[in-house]
Design an enzyme around this catalytic site. Structure first.
Site, PDB file in Angstrom:
ATOM      1  N   THR A  17       0.824  -1.208   0.000  1.00 15.19           N
ATOM      2  CA  THR A  17       0.000   0.000   0.000  1.00 15.19           C
ATOM      3  C   THR A  17       0.856   1.255   0.000  1.00 15.19           C
ATOM      4  O   THR A  17       0.460   2.290  -0.541  1.00 15.19           O
ATOM      5  CB  THR A  17      -0.920  -0.019   1.233  1.00 15.19           C
ATOM      6  OG1 THR A  17      -1.817  -1.113   1.076  1.00 15.19           O
ATOM      7  CG2 THR A  17      -1.718   1.253   1.391  1.00 15.19           C
ATOM      8  N   SER A  63       1.244  -7.343  -0.788  1.00 20.71           N
ATOM      9  CA  SER A  63       1.876  -8.398   0.025  1.00 20.71           C
ATOM     10  C   SER A  63       0.916  -9.500   0.435  1.00 20.71           C
ATOM     11  O   SER A  63       1.343 -10.523   0.956  1.00 20.71           O
ATOM     12  CB  SER A  63       2.582  -7.806   1.238  1.00 20.71           C
ATOM     13  OG  SER A  63       1.682  -7.535   2.284  1.00 20.71           O
ATOM     14  N   THR A  96       1.599  -4.145   4.393  1.00 17.75           N
ATOM     15  CA  THR A  96       1.410  -4.452   5.817  1.00 17.75           C
ATOM     16  C   THR A  96       0.879  -5.871   6.056  1.00 17.75           C
ATOM     17  O   THR A  96       1.053  -6.421   7.138  1.00 17.75           O
ATOM     18  CB  THR A  96       0.412  -3.466   6.468  1.00 17.75           C
ATOM     19  OG1 THR A  96      -0.848  -3.562   5.794  1.00 17.75           O
ATOM     20  CG2 THR A  96       0.922  -2.044   6.446  1.00 17.75           C
ATOM     21  N   ASP A  97       0.200  -6.442   5.031  1.00 14.78           N
ATOM     22  CA  ASP A  97      -0.523  -7.698   5.282  1.00 14.78           C
ATOM     23  C   ASP A  97       0.383  -8.847   5.715  1.00 14.78           C
ATOM     24  O   ASP A  97       0.002  -9.640   6.582  1.00 14.78           O
ATOM     25  CB  ASP A  97      -1.311  -8.111   4.034  1.00 14.78           C
ATOM     26  CG  ASP A  97      -2.542  -7.237   3.825  1.00 14.78           C
ATOM     27  OD1 ASP A  97      -2.923  -6.507   4.761  1.00 14.78           O
ATOM     28  OD2 ASP A  97      -3.114  -7.276   2.719  1.00 14.78           O
TER      29      ASP A  97
HETATM   30  N1  ASP Z   1      -2.769  -5.371   0.913  1.00 11.64           N
HETATM   31  C1  ASP Z   1      -1.721  -4.422   1.228  1.00 11.64           C
HETATM   32  C2  ASP Z   1      -0.383  -5.139   1.242  1.00 11.64           C
HETATM   33  O1  ASP Z   1      -0.096  -5.821   2.167  1.00 11.64           O
HETATM   34  C3  ASP Z   1      -1.997  -3.779   2.522  1.00 11.64           C
HETATM   35  C4  ASP Z   1      -0.978  -2.770   2.949  1.00 11.64           C
HETATM   36  O2  ASP Z   1       0.140  -2.670   2.476  1.00 11.64           O
HETATM   37  O3  ASP Z   1      -1.313  -2.024   3.894  1.00 11.64           O
HETATM   38  O4  ASP Z   1       0.370  -5.028   0.329  1.00 11.64           O
END
Ligand code: ASP
Length: 317
Positions: A17, A63, A96-97
């Site tokens: 993200t 991710s 973050t995932d």
């Molecule tokens: N779906 C995203 C990822 O993990 C969420 C994020 O980065 O906050 O790439």
């Protein structure tokens, strides 16, 4: 000419993200992750110009889709950078995932002495209120700090050890916590304030232990204990050729009688099993019933541990 001091920070981009783009600035969820290149991300953080930086795009993905081949490529890239004398440390931009899984993987495979700091953002790079640039700047200050060592995650001004960090909120900008409530440090206006020390790192497994490019990795799944868990999923997975199973038990890794029996049968058939907990914190004690505990690891980190064991590395003591 090569600099004599190790003052170079290498930023490796993997997507997430933090590199995401939405069609509208007020859209914090309907965006596409992994759209903006790492060079452009760096250019968007004015404070980073005070550091000597190099950048490399290792991957560009959301991710949630992180995969073993990308992990391997990333581990090799980090390792290559850390061997350069002029490199002070590595900063990785990530989603973050699954950042907690990647951090733990790098921690076990590389166990670096130099700092390797992963950072991320909960809001895409097009949002009204951005968290990514501040997180990148904080992470750079952390890499630069004299006391920084090993794999850490730095988000929302908080620094977590690789074995502790976990995403604990689906939406908030301050989405992370340490599994046992531990925070290693805070980054405040470029100053790192250490609160505790990471435990001494494990022995590095080394990238040579990883399957070669394109080769298959062990198949490991996570199953859950819950009301009426009947173990049928475990039997199906064994039938499908699963090689390792992590069970996220209830409480102290407790399992329904049927699920426990299915897992004991799987173990007897040669499947490696680790018993973790679906609780947000706390360890799982050995219970003498035949299914080994994953210690204090969360289920997703226990899966990384089992993966590395199945690749032939001894358990972490
Ligand atoms: N779906 C995203 C990822 O993990 C969420 C994020 O980065 O906050 O790439």
């Amino acid at each position: 000419m090569q600099s004599k001091v190790a003052d170079l920070i290498v930023i490796l981009g993997t997507g997430g993200t933090i590199a995401g783009k939405a069609a509208q600035a007020n859209d914090n969820v309907g965006y596409k992750a992994g759209e903006i290149g790492v060079e452009a991300l760096i250019a968007g953080v004015p404070g980073l110009s005070t550091f000597r930086l190099e950048a490399q795009q290792v991957a560009q993905l959301d991710s949630k889709d992180m995969d073993f081949q990308t992990w391997r490529r990333l581990a090799l890239a980090v390792e290559a950078q850390l061997t350069r004398d002029e490199v002070r440390g590595v900063l990785i931009t990530h989603g973050t995932d699954t950042i907690e899984e990647t951090a733990y993987f790098l921690h076990r495979v590389l166990a670096p002495r130099k700092p390797v700091v992963l950072t991320a953002a909960m809001r895409p790079a097009t949002a009204l209120q951005l968290d990514g640039p501040q997180n990148m700047l904080d992470a750079a200050h952390l890499v630069n700090d004299a006391a920084a060592a090993g794999v850490m995650v730095c988000v929302a001004g908080q620094v977590y050890a690789a074995d502790q960090v976990q995403k604990a909120h689906s939406y908030r900008v301050d989405a992370f916590r340490g599994r046992d409530g531990t925070v290693l440090a805070q980054v405040e206006e470029g100053q790192v304030r250490w609160l505790s020390q990471a435990l001494p790192g494990p022995l590095a497994i080394g990238t040579a232990a990883l399957p070669t490019e394109g080769a298959a990795w062990p198949r490991i799944e996570i199953v859950l204990n819950h009301a009426n868990a009947d173990g049928r999923l475990v039997r199906l997975l064994v039938h499908e050729g699963v090689e390792g199973l992590v069970v996220a038990g209830t409480g102290n890794g407790t399992l329904s009688a049927a699920l426990e029996q299915a897992l004991l049968d799987a173990q007897a058939a040669g499947v490696q099993v680790l018993r973790s907990t679906r609780c947000d914190g706390g360890p799982v004690a050995e219970n003498g019933r035949g299914l080994p505990s994953a210690g204090a690891l969360s289920p997703v980190k226990a899966r990384v541990e089992l993966l590395l064991r199945l690749l032939g590395t001894p358990p972490q003591s």
